[in-house]
Design a protein around this motif. Sequence first.
Motif, PDB file in Angstrom:
ATOM      1  N   TYR A 168     -31.115 -17.915  37.365  1.00 49.29           N
ATOM      2  CA  TYR A 168     -30.294 -18.315  38.130  1.00 49.29           C
ATOM      3  C   TYR A 168     -30.689 -18.742  39.717  1.00 49.29           C
ATOM      4  O   TYR A 168     -30.398 -18.293  40.467  1.00 49.29           O
ATOM      5  N   GLN A 211     -25.628 -20.668  47.233  1.00 47.26           N
ATOM      6  CA  GLN A 211     -24.296 -20.814  46.873  1.00 47.26           C
ATOM      7  C   GLN A 211     -23.504 -19.576  47.631  1.00 47.26           C
ATOM      8  O   GLN A 211     -22.350 -19.786  48.109  1.00 47.26           O
ATOM      9  N   ARG A 258     -20.133 -20.130  38.142  1.00 48.94           N
ATOM     10  CA  ARG A 258     -20.961 -20.815  37.291  1.00 48.94           C
ATOM     11  C   ARG A 258     -20.281 -20.302  35.835  1.00 48.94           C
ATOM     12  O   ARG A 258     -21.159 -20.701  34.892  1.00 48.94           O
TER      13      ARG A 258
END
Length: 282
Positions: free
Chosen positions: A117, A123, A145
């Motif tokens: 990830y 983010q 996501r």
Amino acid sequence: MIKYDLHSHTTFSDGRLTVPQLLERATEKGVDVLAITDHDTTAAIQPAKAYIEQNNLALELIPGVEISTRWESFEIHIVGLAVDPQAEQLSELLASQQAKREARAKEIGVRLAKRGYEGVYEQAKELAGDAEITRAHFAAALVERGVAKNIQGVFKKFLARNKTGYVPSSWCDMATAINAIKAAGGISVVAHPARYQMSNKWLRKLLQEFAEIGGQGMEVAQPQQAPSERQFLGQLSREFGLLASQGSDFHYPMPWLELGKNLYLPKDCQGVWQFWEENEEC
């Protein structure tokens, strides 16, 4: 009857409402006295004071903060109410806590990246904006996501103890938080004591030690709460000589949780607000 809500969050930590949005909603819901208690920061207090004054809101603001601490193997949150946000000792502690929070966030990002990830830290930082980054921001990023349906699912799968993105905290101890709150003229309160997944024996041990090292209050009433739990926590507040607080721990509007909703203390509990009322009389 005065409606108190003494635990709420804004976008300066992991709340989803800005300061003006939170204040307007509190007024709309009939809250008379609101404490803003963002995680390890008092950045919302001055803007809140200014907004209330500029818009002549019928709302009393109690300056607050929620400080993460370590006790035994538990992460215990201590709410400081009626604090001076400019107090030196409190400001220094919060700066230290913020540095620890940032370091922890970076390590969470590293661990998630190792599992494929990439870029979740960046983010999460973008989602946090000017706020202190929290695990909730990581959860929101992973929900975006599509790796889980909701924030609770992310915590269960990635961020809980022994999961991929779990990083042990290195918060201050309870005494450090209590002393800083006291030096800032405030009162220290154990936040949501029923949420720590500990036995009643351990909860009593926590509250006894908290009181012995200078802690003064505990949260007794929250919106989502069985009457039996509220009565039990009220009993504990009397048992350990702690003032009783009430708060929604509001982060964002939900059908089952709202500012000022279902907040009342059991009979014979001494409200934590008597602390600042007495100080005002001195």
